[in-house]
Scaffold this active site. Structure first.
Site, PDB file in Angstrom:
ATOM      1  N   LYS A  68       0.782  -1.244   0.000  1.00  0.00           N
ATOM      2  CA  LYS A  68       0.000   0.000   0.000  1.00  0.00           C
ATOM      3  C   LYS A  68       0.812   1.292   0.000  1.00  0.00           C
ATOM      4  O   LYS A  68       0.327   2.353   0.406  1.00  0.00           O
ATOM      5  CB  LYS A  68      -1.010   0.038   1.164  1.00  0.00           C
ATOM      6  CG  LYS A  68      -1.871  -1.181   1.328  1.00  0.00           C
ATOM      7  CD  LYS A  68      -2.237  -1.874   0.055  1.00  0.00           C
ATOM      8  CE  LYS A  68      -3.180  -1.099  -0.839  1.00  0.00           C
ATOM      9  NZ  LYS A  68      -3.351  -1.843  -2.129  1.00  0.00           N
ATOM     10  N   HIS A 128       7.527  -7.828  -1.784  1.00  0.00           N
ATOM     11  CA  HIS A 128       7.242  -7.114  -0.529  1.00  0.00           C
ATOM     12  C   HIS A 128       8.197  -7.591   0.573  1.00  0.00           C
ATOM     13  O   HIS A 128       8.128  -7.115   1.707  1.00  0.00           O
ATOM     14  CB  HIS A 128       5.825  -7.423  -0.040  1.00  0.00           C
ATOM     15  CG  HIS A 128       4.742  -6.715  -0.806  1.00  0.00           C
ATOM     16  ND1 HIS A 128       4.865  -5.438  -1.277  1.00  0.00           N
ATOM     17  CD2 HIS A 128       3.493  -7.124  -1.147  1.00  0.00           C
ATOM     18  CE1 HIS A 128       3.738  -5.088  -1.890  1.00  0.00           C
ATOM     19  NE2 HIS A 128       2.897  -6.097  -1.828  1.00  0.00           N
TER      20      HIS A 128
HETATM   21  P1  A3P Z   1      -4.768   5.212  -1.552  1.00  0.00           P
HETATM   22  O1  A3P Z   1      -5.415   4.043  -0.875  1.00  0.00           O
HETATM   23  O2  A3P Z   1      -4.244   6.223  -0.577  1.00  0.00           O
HETATM   24  O3  A3P Z   1      -5.604   5.816  -2.609  1.00  0.00           O
HETATM   25  P2  A3P Z   1      -0.182  -0.292  -3.635  1.00  0.00           P
HETATM   26  O4  A3P Z   1      -0.140  -0.053  -5.102  1.00  0.00           O
HETATM   27  O5  A3P Z   1       1.179  -0.415  -3.025  1.00  0.00           O
HETATM   28  O6  A3P Z   1      -1.128  -1.354  -3.267  1.00  0.00           O
HETATM   29  O7  A3P Z   1      -0.712   1.074  -3.010  1.00  0.00           O
HETATM   30  C1  A3P Z   1      -1.996   1.515  -3.316  1.00  0.00           C
HETATM   31  C2  A3P Z   1      -2.035   3.017  -3.180  1.00  0.00           C
HETATM   32  O8  A3P Z   1      -1.463   3.622  -4.352  1.00  0.00           O
HETATM   33  C3  A3P Z   1      -3.481   3.498  -3.132  1.00  0.00           C
HETATM   34  O9  A3P Z   1      -3.459   4.655  -2.301  1.00  0.00           O
HETATM   35  C4  A3P Z   1      -3.739   3.833  -4.593  1.00  0.00           C
HETATM   36  O10 A3P Z   1      -4.818   4.703  -4.809  1.00  0.00           O
HETATM   37  C5  A3P Z   1      -2.427   4.450  -4.989  1.00  0.00           C
HETATM   38  N1  A3P Z   1      -2.202   4.425  -6.434  1.00  0.00           N
HETATM   39  C6  A3P Z   1      -2.449   3.406  -7.285  1.00  0.00           C
HETATM   40  N2  A3P Z   1      -2.152   3.752  -8.547  1.00  0.00           N
HETATM   41  C7  A3P Z   1      -1.721   5.035  -8.513  1.00  0.00           C
HETATM   42  C8  A3P Z   1      -1.280   5.962  -9.517  1.00  0.00           C
HETATM   43  N3  A3P Z   1      -1.238   5.627 -10.787  1.00  0.00           N
HETATM   44  N4  A3P Z   1      -0.907   7.192  -9.103  1.00  0.00           N
HETATM   45  C9  A3P Z   1      -0.961   7.544  -7.811  1.00  0.00           C
HETATM   46  N5  A3P Z   1      -1.377   6.715  -6.810  1.00  0.00           N
HETATM   47  C10 A3P Z   1      -1.748   5.473  -7.156  1.00  0.00           C
END
Ligand code: A3P
Length: 329
Positions: A68, A128
């Site tokens: 995340k 991870h």
């Molecule tokens: P939020 O839950 O704060 O919106 P991971 O990819 O490590 O699982 O993390 C997910 C987080 O990255 C989420 O944050 C998601 O919305 C954000 N995210 C995913 N794609 C993104 C993008 N293209 N640009 C910016 N943030 C992104």
């Protein structure tokens, strides 16, 4: 021979029975503490087997992060940069796939999957796994490179908690899905603070990679989500250089770095059909919609969710954990 085949699983069962455990909403979500970090039952066996058996190749590039922190985005950016000779922005596989399925994972995917990517000359592997728990050949950073992405802890928690609400659990033997509220927000906060989250403690995960980035800055590029959000174009160029594929003058002239930023932007990816309606990355019996990886995509959402006490508590933990490390979020 039969006994030999049974051995890994009985060895695993024996090991599991000795490890500290946090009960999850079902057995697959139980967390076990192994070598100082907490792992979900569903993935622990694969992680241990990876640790013991995986051998890195000289040109591997590892895309590392705690869950995340924005790794879906980082994977998309790295993939677009590395494959830009094969695809343009109109036919990129990123338009029809969840970024996670385009890059094999050290702990979730089989070695065959790793080699099929290598056959396509795509050197990326995601993980991870905390730095200190990586297979020795990966840790040695001998000819290999690593990119690590971290994120402000309060935002990481908020993102994680929302994500956990989106899991569905496929019951064995039939395809009925039930959504379960895994834990309350308050309980989730408490567990995060105690470090009891998937691949956590979160702070230890970050510090492991941070320390290594100081030892081998030429091999480990350390990034954070907030900076990546502020100036994505700068980091796209930096990533390309770091991965040994800097943009040529012609590519710059064609505005390729800008087009990669746009292709991988939250608005673009989250509106794709495959993201809005797909469900492409099941892990064991856990299912999750592709859209769960795209929630808000902005720094600072913790302000909308945490109480004053929670903010104080987590900031205090962060301060204590980082003391003497020379690292700041
Ligand atoms: P939020 O839950 O704060 O919106 P991971 O990819 O490590 O699982 O993390 C997910 C987080 O990255 C989420 O944050 C998601 O919305 C954000 N995210 C995913 N794609 C993104 C993008 N293209 N640009 C910016 N943030 C992104």
């Amino acid at each position: 021979a039969e006994e030999e085949e049974e051995e890994p699983s009985s060895r695993f069962k024996k090991l599991i029975s000795t490890l500290p455990k946090v009960k999850g909403s079902n057995d697959f979500m139980d967390l076990y503490q192994y070598q100082g970090f907490w792992y979900p039952f569903a993935m622990l066996q694969a992680i241990i087997s990876t640790q013991e058996n995986f051998k890195s190749s000289w040109n591997d590039i590892y895309v590392c992060s705690a869950p995340k922190t924005g790794c879906t985005w980082l994977k998309a950016l790295c993939y677009a940069i590395v494959t830009r000779d094969h695809f343009n922005m109109e036919n990129s596989p990123l338009l029809t796939n969840l970024p996670h399925v385009l890059i094999p994972s050290l702990e979730f995917d089989s070695p065959e999957n790793h080699s099929s990517m290598k056959a396509q000359n795509i050197p990326l592997i995601a993980t991870h796994i905390p730095f200190d728990a990586l297979p020795k050949s990966v840790q040695s950073l001998d000819g290999t490179k690593m990119i690590y992405l971290c994120r402000e802890p309060k935002d990481t928690f908020i993102s994680l908690w929302h994500f956990m609400q989106r899991f569905t659990w496929l019951h064995q033997g039939n395809s009925d899905e039930t959504t379960e509220l895994l834990i309350s927000f308050e309980e989730g906060f408490e567990l995060f603070c105690e470090g009891k989250t998937m691949w956590g403690p979160y702070w230890d995960h970050v510090l492991g990679y941070w320390k290594q980035s100081l030892v081998k800055p030429e091999s480990l590029l350390f990034l954070n989500y907030e900076e990546l959000t502020k100036d994505t174009l700068f980091y796209v160029r930096k990533l390309a250089e770091f991965m040994g594929k800097p943009f040529s003058r012609d590519e710059e002239g064609e505005g390729l770095p800008e087009r990669i930023v746009k292709l991988c932007s939250f608005d673009n990816l989250s509106n794709l059909e495959v993201i809005k309606n797909g469900k492409d990355w099941p892990i064991s019996s856990l299912q999750i919609d592709n859209s769960a990886y795209f929630r808000k995509g902005k720094p600072g959402d913790w302000k909308n969710h945490l109480t004053e006490n929670m903010i104080e508590r987590m900031d205090h933990i962060t301060k204590e954990k980082l003391r003497g490390s020379n690292f700041k979020f």
